[in-house]
Design an enzyme around this catalytic site. Structure first.
Site, PDB file in Angstrom:
ATOM      1  N   TYR A 147       0.862  -1.199   0.000  1.00 43.77           N
ATOM      2  CA  TYR A 147       0.000   0.000   0.000  1.00 43.77           C
ATOM      3  C   TYR A 147       0.899   1.252   0.000  1.00 43.77           C
ATOM      4  O   TYR A 147       0.686   2.194  -0.777  1.00 43.77           O
ATOM      5  CB  TYR A 147      -0.912  -0.036   1.228  1.00 43.77           C
ATOM      6  CG  TYR A 147      -1.642   1.253   1.518  1.00 43.77           C
ATOM      7  CD1 TYR A 147      -2.740   1.645   0.761  1.00 43.77           C
ATOM      8  CD2 TYR A 147      -1.234   2.080   2.576  1.00 43.77           C
ATOM      9  CE1 TYR A 147      -3.412   2.840   1.037  1.00 43.77           C
ATOM     10  CE2 TYR A 147      -1.901   3.267   2.864  1.00 43.77           C
ATOM     11  CZ  TYR A 147      -2.987   3.644   2.086  1.00 43.77           C
ATOM     12  OH  TYR A 147      -3.640   4.814   2.372  1.00 43.77           O
ATOM     13  N   LYS A 151       1.558   4.176  -2.962  1.00 41.84           N
ATOM     14  CA  LYS A 151       1.435   5.622  -2.686  1.00 41.84           C
ATOM     15  C   LYS A 151       2.700   6.347  -3.149  1.00 41.84           C
ATOM     16  O   LYS A 151       2.626   7.437  -3.725  1.00 41.84           O
ATOM     17  CB  LYS A 151       1.210   5.865  -1.183  1.00 41.84           C
ATOM     18  CG  LYS A 151      -0.174   5.476  -0.685  1.00 41.84           C
ATOM     19  CD  LYS A 151      -1.236   6.407  -1.237  1.00 41.84           C
ATOM     20  CE  LYS A 151      -2.595   6.180  -0.634  1.00 41.84           C
ATOM     21  NZ  LYS A 151      -3.658   6.895  -1.367  1.00 41.84           N
ATOM     22  N   LYS A 198     -14.991  -1.966  19.716  1.00 42.37           N
ATOM     23  CA  LYS A 198     -14.767  -3.033  20.707  1.00 42.37           C
ATOM     24  C   LYS A 198     -15.185  -2.569  22.101  1.00 42.37           C
ATOM     25  O   LYS A 198     -15.776  -3.321  22.869  1.00 42.37           O
ATOM     26  CB  LYS A 198     -13.288  -3.447  20.723  1.00 42.37           C
ATOM     27  CG  LYS A 198     -12.875  -4.250  19.487  1.00 42.37           C
ATOM     28  CD  LYS A 198     -11.392  -4.639  19.562  1.00 42.37           C
ATOM     29  CE  LYS A 198     -10.958  -5.352  18.280  1.00 42.37           C
ATOM     30  NZ  LYS A 198      -9.633  -5.973  18.392  1.00 42.37           N
TER      31      LYS A 198
END
Ligand code: NAD
Length: 321
Positions: A147, A151, A198
C-alpha cells in the site's frame, strides 16, 4: 460558481470534503464506486463509477473544474493492508492514478490534490516508538507495505506530471485520519474506529483483544482538521512541497484504549494477542507544514475521540436493534 470534483466521495474523508466544499459555496461533483454508507452525499451530482476504467475517469473530469481532489483508493486499516491484499491494492490504486493524471492533463483541470499516506516512510526509520517522519525521510525508500509502495509510486507519478506538463498538483501525506462516517467494522476499519467499536460492545469491566503488544505508537488526526489542512494546501501558492498532514500527539495503542475507555466511562482490560501491528512507531513531523502554511493541526486527540466514540456507540446500538 467554482467547481470541484472529489474522487472517492463515497468514502470517509471524501464525504467530509464534499460537505466542506458545499459550505464554501462550490458546485461539487462526487465520484466513487459506491455511495457514502452512513448518510446521503452533499454533492450536487454523484457518479457511481469504477475509476479503474479510463472512460469513467474521462467522464468524471469532463467539466472545467477549478479543483480536483483524488482520494479514491483500494484501502483499509492494518488488518486489511497487511493481510494478502497487496496485488489488488497496487493494481486498483495505480490504475486509478494513471488514468487520473492523464485525464486531468487532457482536460486542463485547475488544481489537482493527491492524498498520499504516512505509509510511504521507510520501515527502518520506524523501529522505535518515538519515531518521527519528516517529509525528506521517505528516501531511500522502503515502506513496510505494498500500500505504501503504491502511494510512493503515485506521488512520483503526480510529481512527474507537475514537472513535465506544468500542472498545478499538490501532494499530501495523511497520517491516520479518524472521525464519524468512517468504516467501523467489516475488516477495513482503522485502529480508532475498531477500538471504539470493541469498547462500545464490551461490558464495563470487560476485556478486549489488541493486536501485538500494544506498545506500537501512532498519531491520529481528527477529520475536521484534515479537511482544514487540505483546504489550506489547495489555497496556497503553486509549487508546494509534499507535506505531512497529521497530529503530533503520539500515543501507544494500549494508551489509546485507556483514553477511549475514559471517554466511554468504562473499565476495560486489554488482552494482547498476535496480529498485524505495522511499524513500531510513527508520528507526524509538522515542521514543514507549519513553516510552509503557517498552520498545523492543534486539536487534542481526546476531543476527536469523544466525537468518534459517541458516533460509533450509536452505530453499535442501531445495528443491534
Ligand atoms: P475510504 O476507503 O473511506 O475512501 C476511499 C474511497 O475510494 C472509497 O469510498 C472507495 O469506494 C473508493 N474507491 C476504491 N476503489 C475505487 C474505484 N475503483 N473506483 C471508484 N472509487 C473507488 O478511505 P479514506 O479514509 O476516506 O481515504 C481517502 C484517501 O486518503 C485514500 O487515498 C487513502 O489512501 C488516503 N489516506 C487515508 C488515511 C486515513 O487515515 N483515512 C491515511 C492516509 C492516506
Amino acid at each position: 460558481m467554482k467547481k470541484a470534483l472529489v474522487c472517492g466521495a463515497g468514502g470517509f474523508i471524501g464525504y467530509h470534503l464534499v460537505k466542506r466544499y458545499k459550505e464554501e459555496g462550490y458546485w461539487v461533483r462526487g465520484v466513487d464506486i459506491k455511495k457514502p454508507l452512513f448518510g446521503p452525499t452533499h454533492a450536487d451530482e454523484f457518479f457511481v463509477a469504477d475509476l479503474r476504467m479510463q472512460e469513467n475517469v474521462e467522464k468524471a473530469v469532463s467539466l472545467p473544474f477549478d479543483e480536483v481532489c483524488q482520494l479514491a483508493a483500494n484501502m483499509g486499516g492494518i488488518g486489511f493492508i497487511a493481510t494478502n491484499h497487496d496485488a489488488e491494492i497496487m493494481h486498483d490504486s495505480a490504475k486509478i492514478n494513471l488514468h487520473m493524471t492523464e485525464a486531468c492533463r487532457k482536460a486542463g483541470v485547475g488544481k489537482l490534490l493527491y492524498t498520499s499516506s504516512a505509509c510511504v516512510y521507510p520501515k527502518d526509520k520506524q523501529m522505535t516508538p518515538l519515531a518521527k517522519c519528516p517529509e525528506d525521510s521517505a528516501y531511500p525508500a522502503d515502506p513496510d507495505t505494498d500500500y505504501g509502495w503504491e502511494k510512493l509510486f503515485s506521488e512520483r507519478l503526480y510529481a512527474s506530471y507537475a514537472r513535465d506538463y506544468g500542472m498545478d498538483i499538490r501532494i499530501v501525506r495523511l497520517h491516520n485520519i479518524f472521525g464519524p462516517q468512517g468504516t467501523w467494522r467489516g475488516g477495513r476499519e482503522k485502529a480508532p474506529a475498531a477500538l471504539c467499536r470493541k469498547i462500545a460492545e464490551a461490558a464495563n469491566g470487560g476485556t478486549i483483544e489488541i493486536w501485538g503488544n500494544g506498545q506500537q505508537t501512532r498519531s491520529f488526526l481528527y477529520v475536521d482538521e484534515c479537511i482544514e489542512g487540505m483546504r489550506r494546501i489547495l489555497a496556497a501558492e503553486k509549487g508546494l512541497p509534499i507535506l505531512n498532514l497529521g497530529s503530533k500527539e503520539q500515543i501507544s495503542i494500549n494508551d489509546l484504549v485507556e483514553l477511549i475507555a475514559q471517554v466511554a466511562n468504562k473499565k476495560i482490560f486489554i488482552h494482547n494477542i498476535d496480529g498485524p501491528e505495522g511499524v513500531k512507531g510513527r508520528n507526524s513531523d509538522n515542521t514543514l507544514i507549519q513553516s510552509t502554511l503557517g498552520w498545523a493541526p492543534q486539536q487534542p486527540l481526546l476531543h476527536g475521540l469523544q466525537k468518534l466514540y459517541s458516533w460509533i456507540e450509536e452505530q453499535v446500538k442501531e445495528s443491534s436493534l
